[in-house]
Design an enzyme around this catalytic site. Sequence first.
Site, PDB file in Angstrom:
ATOM      1  N   ASN A   1       0.843  -1.186   0.000  1.00 52.26           N
ATOM      2  CA  ASN A   1       0.000   0.000   0.000  1.00 52.26           C
ATOM      3  C   ASN A   1       0.885   1.246   0.000  1.00 52.26           C
ATOM      4  O   ASN A   1       1.734   1.409   0.879  1.00 52.26           O
ATOM      5  CB  ASN A   1      -0.904   0.016   1.241  1.00 52.26           C
ATOM      6  CG  ASN A   1      -1.758   1.260   1.308  1.00 52.26           C
ATOM      7  OD1 ASN A   1      -2.647   1.464   0.484  1.00 52.26           O
ATOM      8  ND2 ASN A   1      -1.488   2.116   2.288  1.00 52.26           N
ATOM      9  N   GLU A   2       0.704   2.092  -0.994  1.00 56.31           N
ATOM     10  CA  GLU A   2       1.394   3.382  -1.077  1.00 56.31           C
ATOM     11  C   GLU A   2       2.911   3.251  -0.961  1.00 56.31           C
ATOM     12  O   GLU A   2       3.547   3.801  -0.054  1.00 56.31           O
ATOM     13  CB  GLU A   2       0.860   4.359  -0.034  1.00 56.31           C
ATOM     14  CG  GLU A   2      -0.568   4.799  -0.295  1.00 56.31           C
ATOM     15  CD  GLU A   2      -0.931   6.064   0.470  1.00 56.31           C
ATOM     16  OE1 GLU A   2      -0.047   6.678   1.114  1.00 56.31           O
ATOM     17  OE2 GLU A   2      -2.112   6.452   0.434  1.00 56.31           O
TER      18      GLU A   2
ATOM     19  N   GLU B   1      -3.289   8.326  12.395  1.00 54.97           N
ATOM     20  CA  GLU B   1      -3.007   8.816  11.055  1.00 54.97           C
ATOM     21  C   GLU B   1      -1.508   9.038  10.835  1.00 54.97           C
ATOM     22  O   GLU B   1      -0.995  10.147  10.887  1.00 54.97           O
ATOM     23  CB  GLU B   1      -3.770  10.124  10.813  1.00 54.97           C
ATOM     24  CG  GLU B   1      -5.274   9.957  10.629  1.00 54.97           C
ATOM     25  CD  GLU B   1      -5.632   9.215   9.344  1.00 54.97           C
ATOM     26  OE1 GLU B   1      -4.778   9.147   8.437  1.00 54.97           O
ATOM     27  OE2 GLU B   1      -6.756   8.701   9.272  1.00 54.97           O
ATOM     28  N   TRP B   2      -0.789   7.948  10.601  1.00 56.22           N
ATOM     29  CA  TRP B   2       0.612   8.015  10.228  1.00 56.22           C
ATOM     30  C   TRP B   2       1.381   8.962  11.132  1.00 56.22           C
ATOM     31  O   TRP B   2       1.260   8.944  12.345  1.00 56.22           O
ATOM     32  CB  TRP B   2       0.755   8.415   8.744  1.00 56.22           C
ATOM     33  CG  TRP B   2       0.301   7.374   7.789  1.00 56.22           C
ATOM     34  CD1 TRP B   2      -1.006   7.036   7.508  1.00 56.22           C
ATOM     35  CD2 TRP B   2       1.098   6.507   6.979  1.00 56.22           C
ATOM     36  NE1 TRP B   2      -1.044   6.037   6.569  1.00 56.22           N
ATOM     37  CE2 TRP B   2       0.223   5.706   6.217  1.00 56.22           C
ATOM     38  CE3 TRP B   2       2.476   6.364   6.804  1.00 56.22           C
ATOM     39  CZ2 TRP B   2       0.691   4.756   5.317  1.00 56.22           C
ATOM     40  CZ3 TRP B   2       2.937   5.419   5.892  1.00 56.22           C
ATOM     41  CH2 TRP B   2       2.040   4.627   5.175  1.00 56.22           C
TER      42      TRP B   2
ATOM     43  N   GLU C   1      -8.585   4.338  -1.417  1.00 50.04           N
ATOM     44  CA  GLU C   1      -8.645   5.376  -0.380  1.00 50.04           C
ATOM     45  C   GLU C   1      -9.013   6.705  -1.009  1.00 50.04           C
ATOM     46  O   GLU C   1      -8.540   7.038  -2.104  1.00 50.04           O
ATOM     47  CB  GLU C   1      -7.310   5.557   0.346  1.00 50.04           C
ATOM     48  CG  GLU C   1      -6.960   4.542   1.392  1.00 50.04           C
ATOM     49  CD  GLU C   1      -5.678   4.901   2.133  1.00 50.04           C
ATOM     50  OE1 GLU C   1      -5.400   6.120   2.292  1.00 50.04           O
ATOM     51  OE2 GLU C   1      -4.961   3.977   2.538  1.00 50.04           O
TER      52      GLU C   1
ATOM     53  N   TRP D   1     -11.977   6.775   2.969  1.00 46.81           N
ATOM     54  CA  TRP D   1     -11.070   6.774   4.116  1.00 46.81           C
ATOM     55  C   TRP D   1     -11.512   7.891   5.052  1.00 46.81           C
ATOM     56  O   TRP D   1     -11.378   9.048   4.736  1.00 46.81           O
ATOM     57  CB  TRP D   1      -9.618   6.995   3.679  1.00 46.81           C
ATOM     58  CG  TRP D   1      -8.685   6.877   4.850  1.00 46.81           C
ATOM     59  CD1 TRP D   1      -8.222   7.894   5.645  1.00 46.81           C
ATOM     60  CD2 TRP D   1      -8.146   5.660   5.393  1.00 46.81           C
ATOM     61  NE1 TRP D   1      -7.417   7.397   6.635  1.00 46.81           N
ATOM     62  CE2 TRP D   1      -7.358   6.017   6.503  1.00 46.81           C
ATOM     63  CE3 TRP D   1      -8.262   4.312   5.060  1.00 46.81           C
ATOM     64  CZ2 TRP D   1      -6.682   5.083   7.278  1.00 46.81           C
ATOM     65  CZ3 TRP D   1      -7.593   3.390   5.826  1.00 46.81           C
ATOM     66  CH2 TRP D   1      -6.808   3.771   6.917  1.00 46.81           C
TER      67      TRP D   1
ATOM     68  N   TYR E   1      -6.551  11.673  -3.111  1.00 50.07           N
ATOM     69  CA  TYR E   1      -7.244  12.590  -2.212  1.00 50.07           C
ATOM     70  C   TYR E   1      -7.443  13.982  -2.795  1.00 50.07           C
ATOM     71  O   TYR E   1      -8.464  14.611  -2.546  1.00 50.07           O
ATOM     72  CB  TYR E   1      -6.460  12.726  -0.905  1.00 50.07           C
ATOM     73  CG  TYR E   1      -6.523  11.512  -0.008  1.00 50.07           C
ATOM     74  CD1 TYR E   1      -7.383  11.476   1.077  1.00 50.07           C
ATOM     75  CD2 TYR E   1      -5.730  10.406  -0.244  1.00 50.07           C
ATOM     76  CE1 TYR E   1      -7.447  10.370   1.913  1.00 50.07           C
ATOM     77  CE2 TYR E   1      -5.780   9.287   0.580  1.00 50.07           C
ATOM     78  CZ  TYR E   1      -6.641   9.278   1.655  1.00 50.07           C
ATOM     79  OH  TYR E   1      -6.711   8.175   2.476  1.00 50.07           O
TER      80      TYR E   1
END
Length: 455
Positions: A2-3, A251-252, A196, A244, A135
Amino acid sequence: FNEAWTFTVLATWWGIPEYNNITVDPYIAAHNVLNAHAAAVDLYRRRYKQGQQGVIGITNNGDWREPKTDSVENIATADRSIIVRLGWFAEPIFGEDGDYPPEMRRILGERLPKFTDRQRQLLKGSADFFGLNSYGAAWAEFDASDPSADGAFANLTEDGFPHGQSSWLYASGWGFRKLLNWVKRRYKNPPLIVTESGWSWPADKGPDDAAADATRIAYYANYTAEMRKAIYEDHVDVRGYFAWSLMDNFEWGRGYKERFGMVFNDYGFGPDANGPAFNNMSQPTAGKQWRRRKDSSCWIEGVYRRNALVDPSDTRHRCTCHAIFAGDFVDVASNCHRRIALNGTMATITGAQPAQSAQWSSGRCDGHADTAWLASATAFVSGGSIVADFSSLRGPAHLGGFWDEASDANGVIHWGDGGTWRAVTHAVCPEIRSGSRKENLLRNSSLRKRSGRIE
């Protein structure tokens, strides 16, 4: 994976000093990630796919880059900005040659590692769908004086785009549609899943303010409206869209300072001796956390139930208010009467139990020989959530429940222990608030033009 862009590039910027050469290290890491992906897909397809009949893929992230002007230089820069981020990881899998984009080969030269023939063979076609996290958007302008580490020669700005709480999040529904079309054109319209997409708010808002998330509703309304155009007008093969996120979460690098969820989490912030030194007095604590649906949750429920776009300004698709809990109920399991009386957001719960029954939730009431509880329970309510303390009745001290009017015309409360109370009579909510100025800013031509089916 992912990403991969996120955990290779950003890890280089802020990671281990020995691996923070942004012009070299991310490309070595990305090369290893892509080869690992291809090997894992090959293993799955050879050993497990026939028996499981599953699909396997990878999720890459990228946002739209719109040329700042219609100059040739800015148009090329905008496209190049997408290639060196999204195309970097997508091209070896979905392109013709199992290799990096030729544009990147020309720009970066020897900085890009080379694949062996066998690696290229494994990479090409090593995904059953195109996973995309997206996003926002930005304007791209050619800057000959600054090639940047990725060679895009791009000056990115976000003037005029609505800004979320996240420093990097600027919304553009029309930009999202353009990005979906970019994938279609470059990679011959692969099955695409948006894995997402979402909108952030600050985490310091209380439950009432956090639940009134009109801007998040407008974001999803715009993005799904533009996605629908991409599907039905542009014939992009979009198979799914994941918002998302379902609920507020970690959050990261931002931790708990931003909220993306459609469900509010009261983290019960407090001290944590094991938390980071700069913020160890404001960490989630265990024991009495609770959740509340936000208006965006109820809006997207309306979309799901109707299989249609729902106008974000229609307040019928907002969540209920806490006043709805005042009334009489029947415990479905025991057939016993329950009453909830409100005083603001605090509640008193009384009820009946079967004759000669002193146990919590045991036996069934017959409506004739029942006896009243020996003590009342207390609770607090917030929106469509209720959290009750039944310890005075030998029950749980912190039991959460949620209002549901879809399962029963009169409404029901679903409790965390599996119990259900069906409403006999209950209060009604006053007229739900209207949208905010920022919601109107976000509600662009996607909905004003009534594109697609809208209710």
